[in-house]
Design an enzyme around this catalytic site. Structure first.
Site, mmCIF file in Angstrom:
data_model
loop_
_atom_site.group_PDB
_atom_site.id
_atom_site.type_symbol
_atom_site.label_atom_id
_atom_site.label_comp_id
_atom_site.label_asym_id
_atom_site.label_seq_id
_atom_site.Cartn_x
_atom_site.Cartn_y
_atom_site.Cartn_z
ATOM 1 C CE LYS A 16 36.560 43.092 27.025
ATOM 2 N NZ LYS A 16 36.722 43.396 28.453
ATOM 3 C CG ASP A 46 39.778 41.766 28.741
ATOM 4 O OD1 ASP A 46 38.948 41.150 29.428
ATOM 5 O OD2 ASP A 46 39.464 42.601 27.876
ATOM 6 C CE LYS A 83 50.557 59.965 53.396
ATOM 7 N NZ LYS A 83 50.028 60.536 54.666
ATOM 8 C CG ASN A 130 35.495 49.795 40.576
ATOM 9 O OD1 ASN A 130 34.629 49.252 41.255
ATOM 10 N ND2 ASN A 130 36.430 49.096 39.919
ATOM 11 N N GLY A 173 31.086 37.196 34.652
ATOM 12 C CA GLY A 173 32.042 38.235 35.036
ATOM 13 C C GLY A 173 31.326 39.493 35.487
ATOM 14 C CG PHE A 200 27.558 42.155 34.532
ATOM 15 C CD1 PHE A 200 26.516 42.841 35.125
ATOM 16 C CD2 PHE A 200 27.546 40.764 34.554
ATOM 17 C CE1 PHE A 200 25.474 42.148 35.740
ATOM 18 C CE2 PHE A 200 26.513 40.073 35.164
ATOM 19 C CZ PHE A 200 25.471 40.770 35.765
ATOM 20 C CB ALA A 240 34.514 41.440 39.128
ATOM 21 C CG ASP A 249 39.416 48.963 31.996
ATOM 22 O OD1 ASP A 249 39.223 47.748 31.843
ATOM 23 O OD2 ASP A 249 38.515 49.813 31.922
#
Length: 403
Positions: free
Chosen positions: A348, A312, A290, A212, A274, A330, A276, A280
């Protein structure tokens, strides 16, 4: 935690807003905490509350003008600026914040703030639209960058009949933040803070991975600020090329599984943040060689990869037997930011969540700036748009107050 202001000299500057009526209680609370208090008022503040009331609770005459001949015969405003161990502007109106940000000294209060070398604290109070206006947010960012501490504001009903952020923080909360900041040593000394930052890369084969756009800048800024403020900082960092902040112990990881193990293996801590962007999903099976187009059933026109959920990290820290005193998540969202952030906060079992919108120019991933809204069970703190280094300190101020 309770802190004392015993022997501290606090200069309270009261500005012209309806919240000025709370300044009487604020003076009383400061004195109960052991502080000596002197009060200065803007001309407009005197339209909301009489100087006699503040003189009665502070026990000393109130200053209200640069043109007081008796006081200024010996440059009284300079002596008052030198006298203070801390200067507190409460309520701090949008007008006064703007004048402070631009270095103006056109009345007693702004002159005192410019002339003092003592720590400066501002407790904003204004209409929610004024608080969220880009000009106000820019002025706050400027003040924070200069080391000014911002206390509040809170969100709720306002004198104008509207509801939103901009309410003056309650006097006990202001006094507690002020006392904690003025306590001996850096304000986070002795606090162990665990931070995760950056992306994770989920390998598909020796060449390719799923990742990401997280740069790690927000988490690294928090780590640098926390270390500067005296905390013991452990930073679990995904694959980023940023230098390690001074005084920070860094653990490098690549995948979500590695980040999970490194974070939980670094407990106990007083605070976990947290920041980062943990994947998921990860590949059910990582190919040892490859992946070739020619090996696919349709000649490589499509590729099917089976993904499975990762563990998680944030939820497991919040539910851990060695749960930190404060767990902060976050929420990076592209839409309905506050809705999804509140859901994550509850689901959470977090203490606080810092929400921001990504996918737009000028903030979020890969940017030096961000715009944060920090939500807990009681209130919403709109920190506005600012450099991530500035927002890091603002977020730590909220965490310190909660501790």
């Amino acid at each position: 935690m309770a802190h004392s202001l015993a022997g501290r000299r606090i200069l309270l500057c009261v500005c012209g807003g309806i919240a000025a009526y709370k300044s009487v209680e604020l003076v009383r609370r400061l004195r109960e905490a052991g502080a000596e208090v002197q009060v200065a008022m803007t001309e407009n503040a005197q339209r909301f509350i009489g100087a006699a009331s503040l003189q009665a609770v502070s026990g000393v005459p109130v200053r209200g003008s640069l043109w007081d001949e008796a006081a200024e015969a010996a440059m009284g405003h300079i002596e008052l600026a030198r006298w203070a161990d801390a200067v507190l502007v409460a309520p701090a109106t949008a007008d006064v914040l703007a004048r402070l940000a631009h270095g103006m000294a056109d009345d007693l209060v702004t002159t005192l703030c410019l002339a003092t070398t003592a720590p400066l604290f501002v407790a904003p109070a204004m209409n929610n639209r004024m608080w969220l206006h880009p000009a106000t947010l820019a002025n706050l960012a400027t003040l924070r960058a200069r080391g000014v501490s911002v206390i509040g504001p809170e969100s709720g009903s306002q004198a104008c009949g509207e509801i939103g952020p901009g309410r003056l923080s309650e006097p006990p909360a202001i006094v507690e933040v002020l006392a904690a900041s003025l306590s001996s040593g850096p304000d986070l000394a002795g606090c162990r803070i665990l931070i995760s930052a950056g992306p994770t890369y989920e390998d598909l084969d020796p060449v390719r991975f799923i990742g990401n756009r997280s740069s790690g800048k927000m988490g690294f800024a928090i780590a640098a600020s926390a270390a500067r403020r005296g905390a013991q900082v452990v930073l679990v960092a995904g694959p980023v090329s940023m230098p390690t902040p001074p005084g920070v112990r860094r653990i490098n990881v690549r995948s979500a599984a590695e980040m999970h193990d490194a974070v939980l293996g670094s407990l106990p801590a007083d605070v976990y943040i947290g920041a980062a962007a943990v994947a998921d999903y990860t590949a059910r099976e990582i190919q040892s060689q490859k992946i070739k187009k020619s090996d696919q059933p349709d000649g490589g026109d499509t590729l099917t990869i089976e993904l499975v959920r990762t563990r998680d990290v944030l939820a497991e820290v919040a539910a851990h037997a060695q749960r930190p005193r404060v767990v902060v998540g976050f929420a990076a969202e592209t839409h309905d930011v506050e809705h999804y952030a509140r859901d994550k906060l509850v689901r959470k079992q977090l203490d606080m969540i810092a929400a921001n919108q990504v996918g737009c120019a000028g903030s979020g991933f890969e940017s030096d700036d961000n715009a944060l809204t920090v939500i807990d069970a009681e209130r919403v703190h709109s920190l506005g748009s600012a450099p991530k280094t500035v927002l890091a300190d603002a977020l730590l101020d909220l965490i310190r107050a909660r501790l």
